[in-house]
Design a protein around this motif. Structure first.
Motif, PDB file in Angstrom:
ATOM      1  N   MET A   1      41.450  77.111  86.654  1.00  0.00           N
ATOM      2  CA  MET A   1      40.440  77.028  85.702  1.00  0.00           C
ATOM      3  C   MET A   1      40.189  75.418  85.310  1.00  0.00           C
ATOM      4  SD  MET A   1      38.670  79.748  85.689  1.00  0.00           S
ATOM      5  CE  MET A   1      37.785  79.434  84.464  1.00  0.00           C
ATOM      6  N   MET A   2      41.497  74.828  85.077  1.00  0.00           N
ATOM      7  CA  MET A   2      41.251  73.505  84.476  1.00  0.00           C
ATOM      8  C   MET A   2      40.637  72.725  85.578  1.00  0.00           C
ATOM      9  SD  MET A   2      44.692  71.428  83.322  1.00  0.00           S
ATOM     10  CE  MET A   2      45.615  71.259  84.883  1.00  0.00           C
ATOM     11  N   PHE A   3      41.366  72.903  86.999  1.00  0.00           N
ATOM     12  CA  PHE A   3      40.763  72.076  87.878  1.00  0.00           C
ATOM     13  C   PHE A   3      39.018  72.225  87.966  1.00  0.00           C
ATOM     14  CE2 PHE A   3      40.056  71.134  92.545  1.00  0.00           C
ATOM     15  CZ  PHE A   3      40.350  69.951  92.514  1.00  0.00           C
ATOM     16  N   LYS A   4      38.765  73.458  87.946  1.00  0.00           N
ATOM     17  CA  LYS A   4      37.338  73.743  88.158  1.00  0.00           C
ATOM     18  C   LYS A   4      36.638  73.082  87.132  1.00  0.00           C
ATOM     19  CE  LYS A   4      34.227  77.508  87.809  1.00  0.00           C
ATOM     20  NZ  LYS A   4      33.972  78.916  87.130  1.00  0.00           N
ATOM     21  N   HIS A   5      37.011  73.234  85.879  1.00  0.00           N
ATOM     22  CA  HIS A   5      36.161  72.664  84.873  1.00  0.00           C
ATOM     23  C   HIS A   5      36.418  70.965  84.864  1.00  0.00           C
ATOM     24  CE1 HIS A   5      35.023  76.132  82.515  1.00  0.00           C
ATOM     25  NE2 HIS A   5      36.081  76.840  82.738  1.00  0.00           N
ATOM     26  N   SER A   6      37.388  70.361  85.381  1.00  0.00           N
ATOM     27  CA  SER A   6      37.280  68.863  85.358  1.00  0.00           C
ATOM     28  C   SER A   6      36.612  68.248  86.472  1.00  0.00           C
ATOM     29  CB  SER A   6      38.784  68.577  85.639  1.00  0.00           C
ATOM     30  OG  SER A   6      39.424  68.911  86.618  1.00  0.00           O
ATOM     31  N   VAL A   7      36.409  69.174  87.628  1.00  0.00           N
ATOM     32  CA  VAL A   7      35.698  68.587  88.876  1.00  0.00           C
ATOM     33  C   VAL A   7      34.440  69.206  88.978  1.00  0.00           C
ATOM     34  CG1 VAL A   7      35.960  68.864  91.314  1.00  0.00           C
ATOM     35  CG2 VAL A   7      38.236  68.531  90.327  1.00  0.00           C
ATOM     36  N   GLY A   8      34.127  70.332  88.369  1.00  0.00           N
ATOM     37  CA  GLY A   8      32.669  70.992  88.493  1.00  0.00           C
ATOM     38  C   GLY A   8      31.916  70.352  87.470  1.00  0.00           C
ATOM     39  N   PRO A   9      30.642  70.694  87.711  1.00  0.00           N
ATOM     40  CA  PRO A   9      29.476  69.969  87.018  1.00  0.00           C
ATOM     41  C   PRO A   9      29.599  70.523  85.648  1.00  0.00           C
ATOM     42  CG  PRO A   9      28.598  71.878  88.142  1.00  0.00           C
ATOM     43  CD  PRO A   9      30.088  71.634  88.928  1.00  0.00           C
ATOM     44  N   LYS A  10      29.121  69.533  84.751  1.00  0.00           N
ATOM     45  CA  LYS A  10      29.217  69.717  83.296  1.00  0.00           C
ATOM     46  C   LYS A  10      28.008  70.792  82.897  1.00  0.00           C
ATOM     47  CE  LYS A  10      32.653  66.804  82.796  1.00  0.00           C
ATOM     48  NZ  LYS A  10      34.002  67.598  83.516  1.00  0.00           N
ATOM     49  N   ARG A  11      28.303  71.673  82.058  1.00  0.00           N
ATOM     50  CA  ARG A  11      27.396  72.646  81.551  1.00  0.00           C
ATOM     51  C   ARG A  11      27.374  72.561  79.943  1.00  0.00           C
ATOM     52  NH1 ARG A  11      30.211  76.561  85.362  1.00  0.00           N
ATOM     53  NH2 ARG A  11      28.985  76.067  87.555  1.00  0.00           N
ATOM     54  N   THR A  12      26.071  72.787  79.858  1.00  0.00           N
ATOM     55  CA  THR A  12      25.923  73.047  78.250  1.00  0.00           C
ATOM     56  C   THR A  12      26.474  74.364  77.746  1.00  0.00           C
ATOM     57  OG1 THR A  12      23.768  74.134  78.661  1.00  0.00           O
ATOM     58  CG2 THR A  12      23.745  71.572  78.391  1.00  0.00           C
ATOM     59  N   LEU A  13      26.951  74.338  76.635  1.00  0.00           N
ATOM     60  CA  LEU A  13      27.597  75.437  75.997  1.00  0.00           C
ATOM     61  C   LEU A  13      26.621  76.652  75.836  1.00  0.00           C
ATOM     62  CD1 LEU A  13      30.229  73.678  73.928  1.00  0.00           C
ATOM     63  CD2 LEU A  13      30.396  74.775  76.054  1.00  0.00           C
ATOM     64  N   THR A  14      25.350  76.262  75.318  1.00  0.00           N
ATOM     65  CA  THR A  14      24.411  77.142  75.043  1.00  0.00           C
ATOM     66  C   THR A  14      23.050  76.661  75.753  1.00  0.00           C
ATOM     67  OG1 THR A  14      23.650  75.880  73.120  1.00  0.00           O
ATOM     68  CG2 THR A  14      25.319  77.715  72.741  1.00  0.00           C
ATOM     69  N   PRO A  15      22.504  77.905  76.225  1.00  0.00           N
ATOM     70  CA  PRO A  15      21.150  77.304  76.879  1.00  0.00           C
ATOM     71  C   PRO A  15      20.184  76.751  76.071  1.00  0.00           C
ATOM     72  CG  PRO A  15      21.566  79.830  76.654  1.00  0.00           C
ATOM     73  CD  PRO A  15      22.742  79.011  76.208  1.00  0.00           C
ATOM     74  N   PRO A  16      19.184  76.167  76.516  1.00  0.00           N
ATOM     75  CA  PRO A  16      18.020  75.606  75.805  1.00  0.00           C
ATOM     76  C   PRO A  16      17.243  76.889  75.312  1.00  0.00           C
ATOM     77  CG  PRO A  16      17.763  75.291  77.992  1.00  0.00           C
ATOM     78  CD  PRO A  16      19.026  75.734  78.162  1.00  0.00           C
ATOM     79  N   ALA A  17      16.483  76.435  74.050  1.00  0.00           N
ATOM     80  CA  ALA A  17      15.566  77.707  73.578  1.00  0.00           C
ATOM     81  C   ALA A  17      14.499  77.962  74.494  1.00  0.00           C
ATOM     82  CB  ALA A  17      15.103  77.089  72.161  1.00  0.00           C
ATOM     83  N   SER A  18      14.162  79.158  74.469  1.00  0.00           N
ATOM     84  CA  SER A  18      13.112  79.669  75.219  1.00  0.00           C
ATOM     85  C   SER A  18      11.693  79.181  74.680  1.00  0.00           C
ATOM     86  CB  SER A  18      13.193  81.088  75.318  1.00  0.00           C
ATOM     87  OG  SER A  18      14.167  81.423  75.780  1.00  0.00           O
ATOM     88  N   PRO A  19      10.903  78.890  75.459  1.00  0.00           N
ATOM     89  CA  PRO A  19       9.534  78.475  75.163  1.00  0.00           C
ATOM     90  C   PRO A  19       8.744  79.696  74.536  1.00  0.00           C
ATOM     91  CG  PRO A  19       9.433  78.585  77.352  1.00  0.00           C
ATOM     92  CD  PRO A  19      11.006  78.758  76.997  1.00  0.00           C
ATOM     93  N   ALA A  20       8.221  79.429  73.570  1.00  0.00           N
ATOM     94  CA  ALA A  20       7.216  80.593  72.796  1.00  0.00           C
ATOM     95  C   ALA A  20       6.248  81.220  73.802  1.00  0.00           C
ATOM     96  CB  ALA A  20       6.342  80.035  71.620  1.00  0.00           C
TER      97      ALA A  20
END
Length: 143
Positions: free
Chosen positions: A37-56
């Protein structure tokens, strides 16, 4: 049989003998998963912790009768692509594609027949050697 093996282990080592090595295997598994998991998180693409807000959302308008026309050029292109794949390209008629699949199936069928023959030979030679495989017979003869 597994039950006879379990009885022998219980007789020689007690019930704890059945669980010998479980703790070490658990530590190994946890450590391995942590490293992966450490290797996956260090090599893999960076992801945002929370998704962006949905449009109205716009309020849906109900059609007065039946359905509204579905107008989306991207969806239309995708549907055309799917239909083109299903119909097949004019360069390669469906009969040719079916023939190619049938040819591959015949090849696979021949390979399966070969495997079946090898397995039958193995069973026959095992029966001739008193239920032992030929490699076991050679090992016993070498001793």
């Amino acid at each position: 049989s597994p039950i006879a093996i379990w009885r022998e282990i219980i007789a020689e080592e007690g019930v704890g003998g059945l669980y010998r090595g479980v703790l070490a295997m658990s530590y190994k598994t946890v450590f391995w998963n942590a490293v992966m998991m450490m290797f996956k998180h260090s090599v893999g693409p960076k992801r945002t912790l929370t998704p962006p807000a949905s449009p109205a959302k716009k309020p849906l308008s109900l059609p007065s009768m039946g359905r509204d026309a579905f107008i989306d050029p991207l969806a239309a292109e995708k549907l055309d692509e799917i239909l083109k794949y299903i119909r097949g390209s004019p360069k390669e008629p469906i009969d040719h594609r079916v023939g190619a699949v049938e040819h591959r199936l015949q090849h696979v069928s021949k390979e399966i027949q070969e495997v079946k023959g090898l397995l039958q030979h193995l069973v026959t030679s095992s029966r001739l050697n008193g239920g032992r495989l030929a490699s076991q017979v050679r090992c016993a003869e070498a001793r």
